[in-house]
Design an enzyme around this catalytic site. Structure first.
Site, mmCIF file in Angstrom:
data_model
loop_
_atom_site.group_PDB
_atom_site.id
_atom_site.type_symbol
_atom_site.label_atom_id
_atom_site.label_comp_id
_atom_site.label_asym_id
_atom_site.label_seq_id
_atom_site.Cartn_x
_atom_site.Cartn_y
_atom_site.Cartn_z
ATOM 1 C CD GLN A 1 -2.801 -1.442 0.169
ATOM 2 O OE1 GLN A 1 -3.700 -0.605 0.108
ATOM 3 N NE2 GLN A 1 -2.682 -2.435 -0.710
ATOM 4 N N GLY B 1 -11.750 2.046 4.733
ATOM 5 C CA GLY B 1 -10.854 1.281 3.866
ATOM 6 C C GLY B 1 -9.947 2.157 3.014
ATOM 7 C CG HIS B 2 -7.280 0.170 0.288
ATOM 8 N ND1 HIS B 2 -6.334 -0.678 -0.217
ATOM 9 C CD2 HIS B 2 -8.469 -0.404 -0.004
ATOM 10 C CE1 HIS B 2 -6.916 -1.699 -0.792
ATOM 11 N NE2 HIS B 2 -8.213 -1.558 -0.683
ATOM 12 C CG ASN B 3 -7.002 4.015 -2.567
ATOM 13 O OD1 ASN B 3 -6.535 2.893 -2.410
ATOM 14 N ND2 ASN B 3 -6.255 5.065 -2.860
#
Lengths: 331, 331, 331
Positions: B186, B227-229
């Site tokens: 990531q 969560g990511h993004n």
């Protein structure tokens, strides 16, 4: 570690049948027991396992006394599950060193906090100004107890718990762009009774004006969120991932299943039981078991039923129309 | 702590009616107020409590000015709830010592992190390389801010928060036995705007390639997973136990109720409100309130309805068949 | 950081088409790519973006080789998503310093714990007596690994994780007032295999009698609760906010979507996939995708359908009655 059966019965009571010199090396389930294990029969639905278990000794109730005696050593006691609980406690005391009483050198404890002399403040805990930790209570590791919050006696607080973070309170303010939030400072604290156990990474927020209150004997599992000004009645228990929103009042001896949500400002009567993953959207005044979960199905069946569910109200109207035409006087 | 009413109005404004020398010892709800308390009437549905409250002073809007004045001291202001928020802030500043500015000696802060001179880095926090903490921002205790992540000005980050752990990204690989996962590193970070508050034990993952972004004024409660993004628009607010899956885009001024889930890669328009415990499975393009929760019922009623729900699609077909037979031309 | 394409293909393989000297400064999605970026096409539904992306190089499968070559530089490889994963790994190794091997001075590690020489124990971690951390495994920061628990090789444990808190076990005891709970000491531990990744603030409880077991290659996202004596089969993956209740047995290569709940003592076969926010209330014996979520709708539509849902069983009976009257022989 190995003990003679005689020693167990000497410590914990019960009627010992069979060879008291038999050596016991572990506690096990009936199904997983080996000849050096002691097992217990608490739930009648496992009774058939009495015939097949390899356990060197079984803890049973009076109703199966003869059956148990016929197969070998046994301890007969009115409540085998309670006996098992006490046996685990005695076993743990022998197997593990007691956690060192006092404040671990890595913990950060405000000088104005009151820590009972026999409390255990584990590694890397944070205890704020004026907080109060009762006799025999243990904070495992990495626990935060905020300013002014208190925990009674004989509590167990597992790692990562946060007691006394701010409750979630904001006044919406019209602003250019539409809206912004103004913080409502949370002036209350958290008050926790005696014999409370709190699971890992669970959060209990401080109250806005009055305190958030957890009464005696409450048991909370991991990753639970308790909002500001919630009150949880004595001897209630909640499984993991539960969320109790602000100002909800939970009665005594309630249970809340894992992942269930109770909305804010609602009340649950004493002895209310909420099934796992159910959402409480109105106050519940009567004791009993309550549920509300969409049944799981294979994905394609679910898709069809879920699509139809979005037309359910219309379907009801269509049934009504059919019934109207179906009435003898109308057809 | 005790103050004269006159002092409150002097600091916070509003039209003071009645005895300005009256001493106020606490802030309370109308219902819980004692004569030494100041209370507020913000929600019209509590208006009847004006007649019964014991409060020494009430904060009210212009519409109930006369009614309030008739019962005793009052402060009249256009937005009583906002006045109450500011009163709690002023009260907190008087009641509690301000947290010590700077880095607590027990915190672990990378030398390359940029910490504003008036930021507060609480006990046992961890701030990674190149992270950036803005002016006036406070990390309570045991907060982790990962490498390269940034928080703007005037933020409040409660205990146990983790900002910048890896997002959940893996490439499935065929392997003997069927499958294994290869980690996708990531490489993004987390960028958090000004005036953001983040509740205890909440997690905000770093982005896979680009950054995860939390815009100005966002308020997140406890135990939330971002969560990511993900991008969360300015002045949106989320209650406890919410989960926002990767790459979801939440508009401005949205609210998400406790325990709700938003699936990955979806978009919510500005001013969308998701009810507690609802699951967002498709993008929502229009402002409004959206819900999807199985209604709770006593367990036996639920069991019957849930069982029937699994046949709902079939029931629809049976209604269709009845309707066909019911058509005049067919019967 | 900037690299030549030639260098990427030299390290990671694949067939390089076009100018190997081209400089690459970042990895991006097709949509977000600039001319200095390398992007990938893994999902066929994004194929149209090949024509519009600004990427300086695209990683593609053999099926789109010609199309990719026509637009500029490309790397052709059988599994572009896996190539992307490996590229992120190589990129991260170049971009970030490797975390320092060994035990951070702020961590609290029991002298009897076994830490592999190349393991990383991050800041403010707590590792209990007799715990075991395998080769190359990294505990990020503020991780607790309880007494006697073990993690295999090459694991990644993100911040705030709690491994080995007590499982939630109590014997109810009749007492004055109705009930109290007697603690069942949790005598088991947690055993975690190789190549396991565990997300921030996730909790894995120790077993009651036997161990809780997480097999090789399992990937757990953030804020997950794993109850005591759960077993999770190899290469299963779970998204954020999942709860797995005590003694559940999850098969190999399963996936559990975010916010889903699995009740206690249930079994999931290998290759079972649970949709996000679904509740598993019975064991699942067949591989496949399973779902159970109330569909979200605008609030007023939901209210009507939810109200009708509470009468669904009655509606079924009314359909039956209509069908009876509809039968030719009866009308």
């Amino acid at each position: 570690m190995e003990v003679a059966l005689r020693e167990i019965a000497g410590q914990l009571g019960g009627e010992l049948l069979g060879d008291g010199e038999r050596r016991i090396a572990r506690i096990a389930t009936l199904e997983g027991a080996t000849p050096d294990a002691i097992a217990f029969l608490a739930n009648p639905k496992y009774r058939a396992q009495l015939a097949t278990t390899q356990a060197g000794c079984v803890i049973v109730g009076p109703a199966v006394r003869d059956e148990a005696a016929a197969r070998g050593a046994a301890i007969v006691t009115p409540d085998p599950y309670l006996y098992y609980a006490r046996l685990t406690q005695w076993w743990a005391r022998r197997m593990r060193p007691a956690p060192a009483v006092g404040i671990h050198p890595s913990a950060v404890v405000d000088p104005s906090a009151q820590i009972a002399p026999d409390a255990v403040i584990g590694p890397l805990c944070v205890v704020g100004a004026g907080a109060c930790i009762g006799a025999g209570t243990r904070l495992a590791s990495r626990v935060t107890v905020g300013e002014g919050c208190s925990i009674g006696a004989r509590g167990i607080v597992h790692s990562g718990v946060v007691i006394g973070a701010d409750g979630f309170g904001f006044a919406p303010v019209k602003a250019e762009g539409g809206l912004r939030y103004e913080k409502i400072e949370q002036l209350g604290a958290v008050r926790i009774g005696d014999d409370v156990e709190i699971g890992a990474n669970t959060c209990i927020d401080r109250g806005a004006l009055d305190d958030t209150v957890i009464e005696d004997g409450v048991k909370l599992d991991n990753l639970i969120q308790i909002g500001h000004n919630v009150r949880i009645g004595a001897h209630s228990a909640m499984a993991g991932c539960v969320g109790i929103a602000g100002s909800a009042v939970i009665g005594k001896r309630c249970t809340v299943g894992g992942g269930a949500i109770v909305l804010g400002h609602l009340s649950l009567a004493d002895d209310v039981h909420i099934s796992a993953a159910s959402v409480v959207m109105r106050s519940i005044r009567q004791p009993g078991q309550y549920s509300g979960v969409f049944p799981i199905d294979d994905n394609s069946a679910w898709e069809k039923n879920a699509a139809t569910l979005r037309q359910l109200h219309t379907l009801r109207d269509r049934i009504r129309a059919l019934e109207k035409n179906d009435t003898p006087g109308q057809s």
